[in-house]
Design an enzyme around this catalytic site. Structure first.
Site, PDB file in Angstrom:
ATOM      1  N   TRP A 101     -24.043  12.290  51.907  1.00  0.00           N
ATOM      2  CA  TRP A 101     -23.388  11.233  51.135  1.00  0.00           C
ATOM      3  C   TRP A 101     -23.533   9.872  51.793  1.00  0.00           C
ATOM      4  CZ3 TRP A 101     -23.167  12.255  46.382  1.00  0.00           C
ATOM      5  CH2 TRP A 101     -22.927  13.553  45.938  1.00  0.00           C
ATOM      6  N   ASP A 170     -15.995   5.759  52.528  1.00  0.00           N
ATOM      7  CA  ASP A 170     -16.035   6.656  51.369  1.00  0.00           C
ATOM      8  C   ASP A 170     -15.151   7.862  51.691  1.00  0.00           C
ATOM      9  OD1 ASP A 170     -16.549   8.543  49.450  1.00  0.00           O
ATOM     10  OD2 ASP A 170     -18.722   8.608  49.750  1.00  0.00           O
ATOM     11  N   LYS A 194     -11.425  15.419  43.778  1.00  0.00           N
ATOM     12  CA  LYS A 194     -11.132  16.380  44.852  1.00  0.00           C
ATOM     13  C   LYS A 194      -9.634  16.381  45.152  1.00  0.00           C
ATOM     14  CE  LYS A 194     -15.685  15.005  46.128  1.00  0.00           C
ATOM     15  NZ  LYS A 194     -16.459  16.140  45.699  1.00  0.00           N
TER      16      LYS A 194
HETATM   17  N1  PMP Z   1     -19.177  10.668  48.213  1.00  0.00           N
HETATM   18  C1  PMP Z   1     -18.736  11.868  48.632  1.00  0.00           C
HETATM   19  C2  PMP Z   1     -18.215  12.020  50.033  1.00  0.00           C
HETATM   20  C3  PMP Z   1     -18.743  12.950  47.743  1.00  0.00           C
HETATM   21  O1  PMP Z   1     -18.313  14.153  48.143  1.00  0.00           O
HETATM   22  C4  PMP Z   1     -19.225  12.763  46.425  1.00  0.00           C
HETATM   23  C5  PMP Z   1     -19.245  13.882  45.399  1.00  0.00           C
HETATM   24  N2  PMP Z   1     -19.137  15.135  45.824  1.00  0.00           N
HETATM   25  C6  PMP Z   1     -19.696  11.499  46.054  1.00  0.00           C
HETATM   26  C7  PMP Z   1     -19.641  10.473  46.970  1.00  0.00           C
HETATM   27  C8  PMP Z   1     -20.245  11.244  44.677  1.00  0.00           C
HETATM   28  O2  PMP Z   1     -19.226  11.286  43.771  1.00  0.00           O
HETATM   29  P1  PMP Z   1     -19.445  11.131  42.205  1.00  0.00           P
HETATM   30  O3  PMP Z   1     -20.117  12.374  41.745  1.00  0.00           O
HETATM   31  O4  PMP Z   1     -18.055  10.976  41.711  1.00  0.00           O
HETATM   32  O5  PMP Z   1     -20.266   9.922  41.974  1.00  0.00           O
END
Ligand code: PMP
Length: 358
Positions: A101, A170, A194
């Protein structure tokens, strides 16, 4: 009958929250209409929005010089919105990468400006975090971005990086799981699916003095300043997601708040890591200080048993234990709404599976 749900996201929600939402789904507060059928500008939804902000402020002890924004586009949209809004001073930003991520955040930002990969743990295959000294950023940067909890690798920062520039984090997979000192951050963002509520909502907590950085030509829906000025209602917000998030915030307050959740989360994670570490049948590659409390990946000594493990787990009422499609193996996500009894059931299942196949 509720199954134990270990999905990484969209993830388990508290049963009490779902029941409450169900009980008022078709008739909200004797109006004869659902909260999702009402004007976002009406009195009842305005009260929900105000309550959500107040409850989140209380849960995270968010100081008054921070605003809370409810936005859309997933946490992924923030990978671009952070540089679009904040990269207007020095014109460059620093990123720490500790997994998939944070790598994505860096790659999206690199399309929009000058970004530097300041520290990375790629050399450990993203099984660790940098030392506080390696993550110490003092320089001409508009901000420092990092990911406190990597959802796929199960890697967590056990400390907050020190820096003289605004710290952007994030927190998608660890917000509200343990107390944090919000005053150390310039901006925090988290996709809701989450620890907050249903997908479709992103929460942004931003220090008000950073709002001035949003370029005036930026579209209002993507401008932190415009969204803040409009109290998260530049346009129609995801009203039902905000309503459900507020029910989760109320539930968290009833449980004793974030500190109480953190104690439970520590116990849940300790029980699962103990089960993994005390057997040669299971393993987790992450270095001890960097192990996540929320997402715990593990592998079987014999990967040929993965499918059997997942199928039998599912039959035993333990759902969504498959690892991320990019890495395989297993992963148990044990967010706030996953009860201790779910972890106990998983640990028992793992021991029993090992007796039969080990
Ligand atoms: N950042 C993290 C730490 C994540 O776990 C996720 C999704 N699992 C995201 C960003 C992306 O999120 P989204 O699918 O809501 O764009």
């Amino acid at each position: 009958m509720r199954a134990f749900n270990f999905c990484a996201g969209p993830a388990a929600l508290p049963t009490e929250v779902l029941q409450r939402a169900a009980s008022e789904l078709a008739d909200y507060q004797n109006t004869g209409i659902s909260i999702m059928e009402m004007s976002h500008r009406g009195r009842l939804f305005q009260a929900v929005l105000a309550s959500a902000k107040k409850n989140l402020r209380q849960l995270m002890a968010i100081p008054d010089d921070y605003d809370i924004l409810f936005m859309q586009g997933g946490a992924t949209s923030q990978f671009s919105l952070v540089p679009m809004n904040l990269l207007s001073g020095a014109g460059q930003a620093a990123y720490i990468t500790t997994g998939m991520w944070s790598k994505k955040a860096l790659s999206h930002a690199s399309k929009l400006g000058n970004v530097v990969e300041y520290a990375s743990t790629l050399d450990t295959q993203f099984t660790s975090v940098p030392s506080p000294e390696e993550a110490l950023v003092n320089g001409q940067y508009d901000y420092l971005h990092y990911t406190p909890n990597e959802t796929i690798g199960g890697v967590r920062f056990p400390y907050t990086p020190e820096t003289n520039v605004p710290l952007v984090a994030d927190f998608s997979s660890s917000i509200l799981s343990e107390p944090i000192d919000v005053s150390k951050f310039g901006l925090i963002y988290a996709g809701a699916q989450k620890n907050i509520g249903p997908a479709g909502l992103v929460v942004v907590i931003v220090k008000r003095d950073l709002l001035q950085r949003s370029p005036t030509e930026l579209a209002d829906v993507w401008s932190y300043r415009s969204v803040s000025d409009a109290n998260s209602m530049v346009n129609t917000p995801p009203t039902y997601s905000i309503y459900l998030a507020n029910l989760v915030f109320e539930w968290l307050l009833e449980q004793g708040g974030v500190a109480a959740m953190a104690a439970i989360n520590q116990r849940k994670a300790a029980a699962l890591y103990h089960a993994i570490d005390s057997s040669s049948f299971y393993s987790n590659p992450v270095t001890l200080p960097a192990r996540s409390l929320m997402n715990i990946p593990f592998t079987l000594a014999d990967a040929a048993l993965n499918d059997v493990f997942l199928a039998e787990a599912e039959s035993a009422g333990l759902h969504s234990l498959a690892g991320h499609r990019s890495v395989g193996g297993m992963r148990a996500s044990i967010y706030n709404a996953v009860p201790e009894s779910a972890v106990t059931a998983l640990v028992d299942f793992m021991a029993q599976f090992e007796r039969r196949y080990g």
